[in-house]
Design an enzyme around this catalytic site. Sequence first.
Site, short mmCIF file in Angstrom:
data_model
loop_
_atom_site.label_atom_id
_atom_site.label_comp_id
_atom_site.label_asym_id
_atom_site.label_seq_id
_atom_site.Cartn_x
_atom_site.Cartn_y
_atom_site.Cartn_z
NE ARG A 41 3.95 10.02 5.95
CZ ARG A 41 2.63 9.97 6.19
NH1 ARG A 41 1.90 8.99 5.67
NH2 ARG A 41 2.07 10.87 6.95
CE1 TYR A 87 7.14 3.99 -0.47
CE2 TYR A 87 8.40 2.14 0.36
CZ TYR A 87 7.18 2.70 0.00
OH TYR A 87 6.03 1.97 0.12
CG ASP A 96 0.51 5.92 4.27
OD1 ASP A 96 -0.09 4.85 4.43
OD2 ASP A 96 1.50 6.27 4.96
NE ARG A 100 -2.95 -2.50 3.02
CZ ARG A 100 -3.48 -2.88 4.16
NH1 ARG A 100 -3.49 -2.03 5.19
NH2 ARG A 100 -4.00 -4.07 4.29
#
Lengths: 250, 250
Positions: free
Chosen positions: A199, A110, A52, A50
């Site tokens: 994050r 990422y 966000d 997933r």
Amino acid sequence: MTRIRLTLAYDGTDFSGWQLQPHDRTVQGDLEKALGRILGHSPRVHGSGRTDSGVHAMGQVCHFDCPPERADIPWQRALNSMLPTDIRVLESARVPEMFHARYSATGKIYEYVLWHTREFCLPQRRRFVWACGSVDYSLMLAGADALLGEHDFAAFQNVGTPVKSTVRTVSDISFRTGLSEHETVWRFEANGFLKQMVRNIVGCLVACGRGRITPQEVRGLLKGRNRMAAPATAPPQGLSLASVLYSSEK
Amino acid sequence: MTRIRLTLAYDGTDFSGWQLQPHDRTVQGDLEKALGRILGHSPRVHGSGRTDSGVHAMGQVCHFDCPPERADIPWQRALNSMLPTDIRVLESARVPEMFHARYSATGKIYEYVLWHTREFCLPQRRRFVWACGSVDYSLMLAGADALLGEHDFAAFQNVGTPVKSTVRTVSDISFRTGLSEHETVWRFEANGFLKQMVRNIVGCLVACGRGRITPQEVRGLLKGRNRMAAPATAPPQGLSLASVLYSSEK
């Protein structure tokens, strides 16, 4: 059935994340709808994981199964003509049924973009950066050093679906100049990431870069395994799933 | 009254252009509202010129008048705390009452971004580029040559407020690599631009770059003064007002 793999880019701004939701617009939802218009039925789309709400992708990977007689559809072109312009299919390929976008993945990369040099972020870039203000990169890299390698990242995981293990191996944290001289792109590579782990790491590194916590304290946070003790989560809009890694034998 | 000059950046995506509209969201409208909250009344804001719906700015200039006893407000900070994040004040300054954002301007620089190398534009860039596809830049520059200098640009003006003269002097058309290798930024400098003149020039140059019209035909279009004979207007989202020029003595 024939398995098709898609590589996707999306602007996450107007999506409630990747995962299908009953009432909200999601990337998976839009993809299943577009496939439904092409195939006459909506196959389940399986993503590598997933993202966000507000998080972008340059190289999300997913797969779906279709009847063999429809497998020759030029999927990239067909889907791009159906999909809204905030999702684009960059590549499509037939893959063996052994391939699974999520379970075959061996790692992910990422990227997180920081806007650091001006007091106010250029409006044109506000959807894609965190305007975190002035930070010391050498302090951030020193903090990053504490996170490299195999660790229990429980302190960097937000509450979500339970996972078997919170141990992950982070193999790279580095940065380069971004699209303008005001931006720096931070790159994170690991064999997998926990919920909001990137994050949470970025929030922690920016706290290092502001001199609020030291690399020693980062080591302490890892050991403590307590999310509440760690600095706040960085905002979603700076984050982008750059690519999903699959080992060549899978 | 004391005159204040502001330099602005905005993401034009969610605005119905610069100019105040009774029911739609505009940059001028949002600025006047924010000033109203600071001053207790909304002064008229005068821009260097209008930008169309969807057109961006990196250096729009405007001015307003305020009571001398309020002139010391730190306008940049005060306005940025009131304004939505798609408008930012980059600079503010007291200027002589002689200064007028529109009438003192001696020229303008616009930039237009073309996305030219991939079949599909990256979703993250779709609000800021025209994905025009493959074009030949040498042909575009040859077409641009025909437009440089003082000409009657009636064929490159869309219908709007009547203007005294359609003669303008274009002093530069050039390009550089954009934010990524897929993008090229075209720069247009002139002593003034007619309504949608840059977008009409870009539409014409892209037609040159596709081999649809020749530089000789561009000369013919200028002479013919007929908008209907010229190629279609380029879409707004690639365009940005880069800066407004004022001669130092004004």
